[in-house]
Design a protein around this motif. Structure first.
Motif, mmCIF file in Angstrom:
data_model
loop_
_atom_site.group_PDB
_atom_site.id
_atom_site.type_symbol
_atom_site.label_atom_id
_atom_site.label_comp_id
_atom_site.label_asym_id
_atom_site.label_seq_id
_atom_site.Cartn_x
_atom_site.Cartn_y
_atom_site.Cartn_z
ATOM 1 N N THR A 150 27.345 1.215 33.408
ATOM 2 C CA THR A 150 25.936 1.535 33.175
ATOM 3 C C THR A 150 25.190 1.704 34.494
ATOM 4 O OG1 THR A 150 25.900 0.351 31.065
ATOM 5 C CG2 THR A 150 23.777 0.727 32.143
ATOM 6 N N TYR A 151 25.420 0.778 35.440
ATOM 7 C CA TYR A 151 24.717 0.839 36.709
ATOM 8 C C TYR A 151 25.142 2.052 37.525
ATOM 9 C CZ TYR A 151 21.743 -3.261 36.812
ATOM 10 O OH TYR A 151 20.719 -4.145 36.590
ATOM 11 N N VAL A 152 26.435 2.393 37.499
ATOM 12 C CA VAL A 152 26.897 3.572 38.222
ATOM 13 C C VAL A 152 26.231 4.822 37.646
ATOM 14 C CG1 VAL A 152 28.877 5.094 38.588
ATOM 15 C CG2 VAL A 152 29.087 2.651 39.042
ATOM 16 N N SER A 153 26.153 4.874 36.323
ATOM 17 C CA SER A 153 25.491 6.003 35.669
ATOM 18 C C SER A 153 24.036 6.107 36.103
ATOM 19 C CB SER A 153 25.574 5.844 34.144
ATOM 20 O OG SER A 153 24.835 6.854 33.490
ATOM 21 N N ARG A 154 23.351 4.963 36.187
ATOM 22 C CA ARG A 154 21.936 4.973 36.576
ATOM 23 C C ARG A 154 21.776 5.326 38.056
ATOM 24 N NH1 ARG A 154 19.988 6.936 33.523
ATOM 25 N NH2 ARG A 154 21.980 7.178 32.518
ATOM 26 N N LEU A 155 22.688 4.851 38.905
ATOM 27 C CA LEU A 155 22.606 5.201 40.327
ATOM 28 C C LEU A 155 22.861 6.693 40.523
ATOM 29 C CD1 LEU A 155 24.448 2.170 41.992
ATOM 30 C CD2 LEU A 155 21.981 2.572 41.839
ATOM 31 N N ASN A 156 23.773 7.250 39.732
ATOM 32 C CA ASN A 156 23.988 8.697 39.792
ATOM 33 C C ASN A 156 22.752 9.451 39.323
ATOM 34 O OD1 ASN A 156 26.616 8.891 40.851
ATOM 35 N ND2 ASN A 156 27.529 8.416 38.871
ATOM 36 N N GLN A 157 22.051 8.881 38.334
ATOM 37 C CA GLN A 157 20.806 9.488 37.865
ATOM 38 C C GLN A 157 19.789 9.525 38.999
ATOM 39 O OE1 GLN A 157 19.534 9.876 33.978
ATOM 40 N NE2 GLN A 157 18.796 11.450 35.360
ATOM 41 N N ALA A 158 19.711 8.428 39.754
ATOM 42 C CA ALA A 158 18.785 8.374 40.890
ATOM 43 C C ALA A 158 19.168 9.397 41.950
ATOM 44 C CB ALA A 158 18.773 6.971 41.482
ATOM 45 N N ALA A 159 20.465 9.466 42.265
ATOM 46 C CA ALA A 159 20.932 10.420 43.279
ATOM 47 C C ALA A 159 20.602 11.850 42.868
ATOM 48 C CB ALA A 159 22.436 10.256 43.492
ATOM 49 N N LEU B 149 29.440 -5.771 42.310
ATOM 50 C CA LEU B 149 30.392 -6.878 42.231
ATOM 51 C C LEU B 149 29.823 -8.004 41.372
ATOM 52 C CD1 LEU B 149 31.601 -7.051 45.949
ATOM 53 C CD2 LEU B 149 32.735 -5.956 44.011
ATOM 54 N N GLY B 150 30.689 -8.597 40.555
ATOM 55 C CA GLY B 150 30.273 -9.710 39.712
ATOM 56 C C GLY B 150 29.741 -9.287 38.359
ATOM 57 N N ARG B 151 29.651 -7.988 38.132
ATOM 58 C CA ARG B 151 29.178 -7.500 36.829
ATOM 59 C C ARG B 151 30.366 -7.175 35.933
ATOM 60 N NH1 ARG B 151 23.772 -6.284 37.442
ATOM 61 N NH2 ARG B 151 23.087 -6.000 39.601
ATOM 62 N N ALA B 152 30.161 -7.291 34.642
ATOM 63 C CA ALA B 152 31.193 -6.917 33.685
ATOM 64 C C ALA B 152 31.451 -5.421 33.776
ATOM 65 C CB ALA B 152 30.763 -7.296 32.267
ATOM 66 N N ALA B 153 32.621 -4.996 33.289
ATOM 67 C CA ALA B 153 32.996 -3.581 33.390
ATOM 68 C C ALA B 153 31.950 -2.670 32.752
ATOM 69 C CB ALA B 153 34.361 -3.356 32.742
ATOM 70 N N SER B 154 31.466 -3.057 31.567
ATOM 71 C CA SER B 154 30.459 -2.233 30.898
ATOM 72 C C SER B 154 29.178 -2.165 31.717
ATOM 73 C CB SER B 154 30.167 -2.794 29.502
ATOM 74 O OG SER B 154 29.683 -4.130 29.585
ATOM 75 N N GLY B 155 28.804 -3.280 32.335
ATOM 76 C CA GLY B 155 27.608 -3.294 33.174
ATOM 77 C C GLY B 155 27.771 -2.423 34.403
ATOM 78 N N ARG B 156 28.961 -2.412 34.984
ATOM 79 C CA ARG B 156 29.207 -1.561 36.159
ATOM 80 C C ARG B 156 29.098 -0.095 35.791
ATOM 81 N NH1 ARG B 156 33.435 -5.258 37.042
ATOM 82 N NH2 ARG B 156 34.991 -3.736 36.373
#
Length: 213
Positions: free
Chosen positions: A53-62, A44-51
């Motif tokens: 990127t972060y979702v992609s990285r969290l999926n990488q961690a998972a 929450l509070g991040r720009a769409a592009s930032g979200r």
């Protein structure tokens, strides 16, 4: 009191730190919290592009931790990708600790991920850990241990230049004049790089099993 299975008599202190794989087994035994999606809250509070990127990285961690998402049979490619983008929600983020983050970092290094990819993944995990702390599901000490895990250093190669079709032809013809197996190999590598748009690391990691009829 934060409920932490890693603090049990079986999984204390030095034992967990010396056996990160065992700590991961404990993490897999815990279910995500049903009443709140801590990972999504951290976006929450991040720009769409930032979200994205972060979702992609969290999926990488998972994925690095071995968490899988069930994909129903019969979905289209687009629908399948949408399901896979939800993989990060299968992780019990409220129980992720420094041992798991250290293991994540090591697995990304073993997979030869770029320093930028590794550092972005660690930053995304830290963001979720902070959200977990703010909701009272993690102690300040555990958050600090995660935050103290350093990223990796490295440098990026300068951007390449456009390669004209004439250059590709000349290089390919030079490979064709090589009668050894290396000539055929180099032609195949050039074809993959140029025609398929693969990166150098992707070509280097190709295996026979990657070939499909």
């Amino acid at each position: 009191m934060v409920n932490d299975p890693l603090a049990s008599d079986v999984m204390k202190g030095e034992l967990v730190e010396s056996a990160p794989e065992r700590a991961l087994v404990v993490l897999h035994s815990v279910k995500p919290l049903r009443h709140t999606d801590l990972a999504t809250q951290s976006l929450l509070g991040r720009a769409a592009s930032g979200r994205r990127t972060y979702v992609s990285r969290l999926n990488q961690a998972a994925q690095a931790w071995g968490f899988e998402t069930h994909v129903p049979i019969g979905l289209s490619h687009k629908e399948t990708q949408a399901v896979l983008r939800e993989r990060y929600k299968t992780v019990p983020w409220h129980q992720v600790r420094a041992e798991h983050v250290n293991l994540l970092k090591q697995r990304l290094l073993d997979d030869q991920k770029s320093h930028r990819t590794i550092n972005l993944t660690l930053a995304a995990v830290r963001a979720v850990a902070k959200e977990v702390f703010l909701t009272g599901q993690m102690s300040g000490d555990d958050l600090k241990r995660i935050e103290l895990i350093k990223g990796v250093t490295g440098s990026r190669l300068p951007a390449g230049r456009h390669v004209a079709s004439g250059e590709i032809v000349a290089i390919t013809e030079a490979c064709a004049r090589d009668p050894s197996a290396a000539g055929v190999r180099d032609q195949a590598i050039l074809a993959l790089l140029y025609a398929c748009g693969l990166r150098r690391l992707e070509v280097a990691k190709l295996q026979r099993d990657n070939l499909r009829n």
